[in-house]
Design an enzyme around this catalytic site. Sequence first.
Site, PDB file in Angstrom:
ATOM      1  N   LYS A 269       0.627  -1.260   0.061  1.00  0.00           N
ATOM      2  CA  LYS A 269       0.346   0.090   0.082  1.00  0.00           C
ATOM      3  C   LYS A 269       0.863   1.166  -0.006  1.00  0.00           C
ATOM      4  CE  LYS A 269      -4.678  -1.873   1.653  1.00  0.00           C
ATOM      5  NZ  LYS A 269      -5.763  -1.664   3.078  1.00  0.00           N
TER       6      LYS A 269
ATOM      7  N   LYS B 238     -11.076 -12.208  -9.621  1.00  0.00           N
ATOM      8  CA  LYS B 238     -12.382 -12.414  -8.413  1.00  0.00           C
ATOM      9  C   LYS B 238     -13.137 -10.893  -8.752  1.00  0.00           C
ATOM     10  CE  LYS B 238     -10.878 -12.406  -3.953  1.00  0.00           C
ATOM     11  NZ  LYS B 238     -10.751 -12.627  -2.670  1.00  0.00           N
TER      12      LYS B 238
ATOM     13  N   LYS C 130     -14.570  -5.019  -4.861  1.00  0.00           N
ATOM     14  CA  LYS C 130     -15.352  -3.464  -4.706  1.00  0.00           C
ATOM     15  C   LYS C 130     -14.861  -2.380  -5.663  1.00  0.00           C
ATOM     16  CE  LYS C 130     -12.873  -3.110  -0.481  1.00  0.00           C
ATOM     17  NZ  LYS C 130     -13.031  -3.763   0.417  1.00  0.00           N
TER      18      LYS C 130
HETATM   19  P1  AMP Z   1     -12.894  -7.963   0.882  1.00  0.00           P
HETATM   20  O1  AMP Z   1     -14.331  -6.141   1.050  1.00  0.00           O
HETATM   21  O2  AMP Z   1     -12.698  -7.319  -0.762  1.00  0.00           O
HETATM   22  O3  AMP Z   1     -12.127  -7.182   2.373  1.00  0.00           O
HETATM   23  O4  AMP Z   1     -13.666  -9.134   1.696  1.00  0.00           O
HETATM   24  C1  AMP Z   1     -14.792  -9.320   2.850  1.00  0.00           C
HETATM   25  C2  AMP Z   1     -14.799 -10.286   2.194  1.00  0.00           C
HETATM   26  O5  AMP Z   1     -15.534 -10.960   0.584  1.00  0.00           O
HETATM   27  C3  AMP Z   1     -13.491 -11.303   2.851  1.00  0.00           C
HETATM   28  O6  AMP Z   1     -13.360 -12.631   3.560  1.00  0.00           O
HETATM   29  C4  AMP Z   1     -13.094 -11.850   1.035  1.00  0.00           C
HETATM   30  O7  AMP Z   1     -13.237 -13.167   1.327  1.00  0.00           O
HETATM   31  C5  AMP Z   1     -14.966 -12.186   0.803  1.00  0.00           C
HETATM   32  N1  AMP Z   1     -14.736 -12.386  -0.603  1.00  0.00           N
HETATM   33  C6  AMP Z   1     -14.761 -10.540  -1.964  1.00  0.00           C
HETATM   34  N2  AMP Z   1     -14.697 -11.018  -2.860  1.00  0.00           N
HETATM   35  C7  AMP Z   1     -14.864 -12.578  -2.946  1.00  0.00           C
HETATM   36  C8  AMP Z   1     -15.122 -12.529  -3.516  1.00  0.00           C
HETATM   37  N3  AMP Z   1     -15.033 -12.790  -5.154  1.00  0.00           N
HETATM   38  N4  AMP Z   1     -15.506 -14.529  -4.055  1.00  0.00           N
HETATM   39  C9  AMP Z   1     -15.772 -14.690  -2.786  1.00  0.00           C
HETATM   40  N5  AMP Z   1     -15.566 -14.157  -1.121  1.00  0.00           N
HETATM   41  C10 AMP Z   1     -14.686 -12.964  -1.720  1.00  0.00           C
END
Ligand code: AMP
Length: 315
Positions: free
Chosen positions: A98, A181, A184
Amino acid sequence: MHLGNYLGAVRHWVDDQHKHDSYFMIVDLHALTIPQDPVVLRAKVRELFMLLIAAGLDPEVCTLFVQGHLHEHSELCWIMTCTVSIGELQRMVQFKDKSAKQGNDFISAGLLTYPALQAADIVLYDADRVPVGDDQRQHVEITRDIVQRFNHRYGDTFVLPEAATPPSGARVMDLLDPTRKMSKSADSPQGTVGVLDDFKDVERKFKRAVTDNDGEVRYDVANKPGVSNLLSILGGVTGARPEDLATQYSQYGPLKADAAAAVIEALRPLRARYAELSADPGELSRLMATGAAKARVVASATVARAKTALGISIE
Ligand code: AMP
């Protein structure tokens, strides 16, 4: 919150809350490592709190709260900061990544020290099990080092946590680029299905999902990532195996339509509950206050224990 978060994580937390004494927090203090618009931050925190309840986290069953509503996090963070070395913090992969990305821009000291806050987040609740993805394992490791160091210096005070691998949820891929993947980040809004997206948009996004040219429906992640992602999403929301679902389709169009319809059905109750909550901001504030009070019972006891161990309590 997008479909990947929901199917990959939140749904499992909903099951988890019945199996473990579970704490879920929205980490608004961590968000402050970069400058925030206060109006947007407040709105986002409230939205996420409502979404987590709408998705099935039950504030009567688990402890759901906002980190910044408890001064104990900042208080224990200082103690943790004094128990970790600069070298350990500088070795954190996320800090290196970062800070490199921010280049010559303002890099807050919080970006370096946030593992100390995260350690506080964990130990405040005597957590023995921290379900994290691979990218966060190093953070549980540094928490363990801090806990062991503190306990060694000042006597047994904190519970030593362990990283737990959450049940492998469906990995949801971007609908337009199924080799990465769903995320967001704003660079693929058409490939990302938000749980609050208009249902017409959900249908449209599935209709435009990238597949391939050979016209065969088969679950084969390496060679057919787009089709496999659709099967996996459909399986994720219906409980069926993607391999079995594949045998029911000979064309991509009906698979896309069914995946969209199943996702919409799965999101319908979440949306209804979300609408109810957003119509009553007073009730939301009450739920936040109740969650904070419930969390504080454990958090304040931990801080008191740490202060006594350090010789900085009033008695
Ligand atoms: P994040 O907001 O990216 O930190 O993700 C929050 C949670 O959602 C974490 O536990 C990630 O493993 C899960 N997650 C995020 N993106 C995906 C995805 N595309 N597929 C499956 N799980 C996801």
